[in-house]
Design a protein around this motif. Sequence first.
Motif, short mmCIF file in Angstrom:
data_model
loop_
_atom_site.label_atom_id
_atom_site.label_comp_id
_atom_site.label_asym_id
_atom_site.label_seq_id
_atom_site.Cartn_x
_atom_site.Cartn_y
_atom_site.Cartn_z
N ARG A 324 36.77 -10.02 -2.83
CA ARG A 324 35.33 -10.06 -2.59
C ARG A 324 34.57 -9.45 -3.75
O ARG A 324 33.53 -9.96 -4.18
CB ARG A 324 35.01 -9.33 -1.28
CG ARG A 324 33.55 -9.45 -0.88
CD ARG A 324 33.30 -9.13 0.57
NE ARG A 324 33.67 -7.79 0.94
CZ ARG A 324 33.06 -7.11 1.91
NH1 ARG A 324 32.07 -7.66 2.58
NH2 ARG A 324 33.44 -5.90 2.22
N MET A 325 35.08 -8.33 -4.28
CA MET A 325 34.44 -7.71 -5.45
C MET A 325 34.49 -8.65 -6.65
O MET A 325 33.52 -8.75 -7.40
CB MET A 325 35.13 -6.39 -5.78
CG MET A 325 34.96 -5.29 -4.77
SD MET A 325 35.80 -3.79 -5.30
CE MET A 325 35.71 -2.81 -3.79
N MET A 326 35.62 -9.32 -6.83
CA MET A 326 35.74 -10.26 -7.94
C MET A 326 34.73 -11.38 -7.83
O MET A 326 34.10 -11.80 -8.82
CB MET A 326 37.16 -10.84 -7.99
CG MET A 326 38.25 -9.85 -8.35
SD MET A 326 39.88 -10.64 -8.34
CE MET A 326 40.95 -9.22 -8.60
N GLY A 327 34.56 -11.88 -6.61
CA GLY A 327 33.60 -12.97 -6.39
C GLY A 327 32.19 -12.54 -6.72
O GLY A 327 31.45 -13.25 -7.42
N TYR A 328 31.77 -11.37 -6.21
CA TYR A 328 30.43 -10.87 -6.50
C TYR A 328 30.25 -10.58 -7.99
O TYR A 328 29.19 -10.82 -8.55
CB TYR A 328 30.15 -9.59 -5.69
CG TYR A 328 29.75 -9.85 -4.27
CD1 TYR A 328 28.60 -10.57 -3.96
CD2 TYR A 328 30.51 -9.38 -3.21
CE1 TYR A 328 28.22 -10.80 -2.65
CE2 TYR A 328 30.15 -9.61 -1.89
CZ TYR A 328 28.99 -10.32 -1.62
OH TYR A 328 28.63 -10.55 -0.32
N THR A 329 31.30 -10.06 -8.62
CA THR A 329 31.22 -9.78 -10.06
C THR A 329 31.02 -11.07 -10.85
O THR A 329 30.23 -11.11 -11.80
CB THR A 329 32.50 -9.08 -10.54
OG1 THR A 329 32.67 -7.87 -9.80
CG2 THR A 329 32.41 -8.74 -12.02
N ALA A 330 31.71 -12.13 -10.46
CA ALA A 330 31.54 -13.42 -11.12
C ALA A 330 30.11 -13.94 -10.96
O ALA A 330 29.50 -14.44 -11.91
CB ALA A 330 32.54 -14.43 -10.56
N VAL A 331 29.57 -13.79 -9.76
CA VAL A 331 28.18 -14.23 -9.51
C VAL A 331 27.21 -13.43 -10.36
O VAL A 331 26.28 -13.97 -10.97
CB VAL A 331 27.83 -14.09 -8.01
CG1 VAL A 331 26.35 -14.36 -7.78
CG2 VAL A 331 28.67 -15.05 -7.18
N ILE A 332 27.43 -12.10 -10.42
CA ILE A 332 26.55 -11.25 -11.23
C ILE A 332 26.63 -11.64 -12.70
O ILE A 332 25.60 -11.72 -13.39
CB ILE A 332 26.93 -9.76 -11.06
CG1 ILE A 332 26.53 -9.28 -9.68
CG2 ILE A 332 26.26 -8.90 -12.13
CD1 ILE A 332 26.95 -7.86 -9.39
N VAL A 334 27.32 -14.52 -14.05
CA VAL A 334 26.60 -15.78 -14.28
C VAL A 334 25.09 -15.55 -14.23
O VAL A 334 24.35 -16.01 -15.11
CB VAL A 334 27.02 -16.83 -13.23
CG1 VAL A 334 26.14 -18.07 -13.34
CG2 VAL A 334 28.48 -17.21 -13.41
N LEU A 335 24.63 -14.79 -13.21
CA LEU A 335 23.19 -14.55 -13.08
C LEU A 335 22.63 -13.75 -14.26
O LEU A 335 21.54 -14.05 -14.76
CB LEU A 335 22.91 -13.82 -11.77
CG LEU A 335 23.10 -14.62 -10.48
CD1 LEU A 335 22.90 -13.73 -9.27
CD2 LEU A 335 22.14 -15.80 -10.42
#
Length: 457
Positions: A324-332, A334-335
């Motif tokens: 879950r942390m990896m997923g949010y980190t990837a989103v951050i 990109v943003l």
Amino acid sequence: MDGLLAAKENGKRQWMYPLVRKGRFYKWRSWLSYFYLIFFFAGPFLRINGQPLLLLNVIDRQFVLLGQVFWPQDIFLFMLASLVFLVCVVIFTIAFGRIFCGWICPQTIFMEMVFRKIEIWIEGDANKRKKLDAGAWTREKIIKKTAKHALFVFVSFLIANTFLAYIIGSESLVKIIVEPVAAHWVGFISIWVFTIVFYLIYSQVRELVCTLICPYGRLQSVLIDEHTLVVAYDDVRGEPRGKLSRNADPFNLKGDCVDCSLCVAVCPTGIDIRKGTQIECINCTACIDACDQVMDKIGKPRNLIGYFSENMIRLKEKPSFTGRMMGYTAVITVLVAVLGYFIFSRSDMDITVMRSAGMLYQQQPGGYISNIYNAEIINKTNQDKVIRIGADDPAVKISYIQAPGPVAKGGSAKTVFFVMLPASKVHAAKTTIKLNLLLGGKVVQSVKTNFIAPTND
């Protein structure tokens, strides 16, 4: 929920008298707070390329961040930045719980590192303060209370002035201070309204901001899981707790916790960390410092209370970077990349050009064909600008019907003009032409548009 219960005990608020134990975390928090306070009070007066470091001028709809000026026309960037901020809050909370509250939040820094220290300096430690409040109004009590609250008002006044400077700018604040009050009634009243609000928060409301008012604590309870690092009590090691005894425990039945309750006594929100993670816990680490000092005295290992996740206590796992942390980190990532691209590719001037709807081409003297265009020019800088529109092709002429004139800072101007192209240059019904927005002879932006004309074929 101990902090909430303490606030409502017997239908009355129970006042907090937290002890102070200056351990390693307290020292780190102190140094961080010194840096924060210097930055906070100096921020409105720092300049980058002549612009404030940070300005949130809602009144004039002008925002400055690190010397970059943003206007309402940049609402897209504001929305994107807000989205990045929210995602960062989410992932930070998932990974580290409510550590922001204890280490970075202005409420905690001002309360614990400024107002609490003033209180201790004048009234003494927790026991002396509690005894003073419970005692009669003697001459000593009146002097101490008057001195404390006078200093509280003074510091609140400084905070209010600085806070207002972030809104209206340091230059406007200086005018309010040095010029007659009659010339700045609104500013003068604003300063004192902010002063009263800050004074009441830090002298009366205090920890209730964290335990009852702030929504972040409620958000934390939704986001944290068994992998989240929070300030926690290792009950596997500490239980069953019991008072330290001179007689040896042959069966080693007791845990390391000696039930001294010092972790409760130092907590600024009044919770018992030994009862598990609670939304009132601001992760200030005061209980860690207090417990470490006790462990040192009795010869036990430190970190009976420390930064743990539930799995670290129950399963003896090491801190992990979850999916879950990896997923949010990837989103951050990109943003932030998208936000950075738009910020660094953002021009100080912007122009939108459109052909006048329903208008055909016109034949002009001298063998020229003309089209009418409407354009809107936006000035995103902090200075008025005088601009003109020119064509990339020197054979193309521009003739204004409505000249743009000076474009005010943060404002826009509309213009109507003819674009005239020699008939000999026309080889198709639609010809792409390039128009330049010129500032002092320098091209600041270029746009392409279609030119409609009869063909010579």
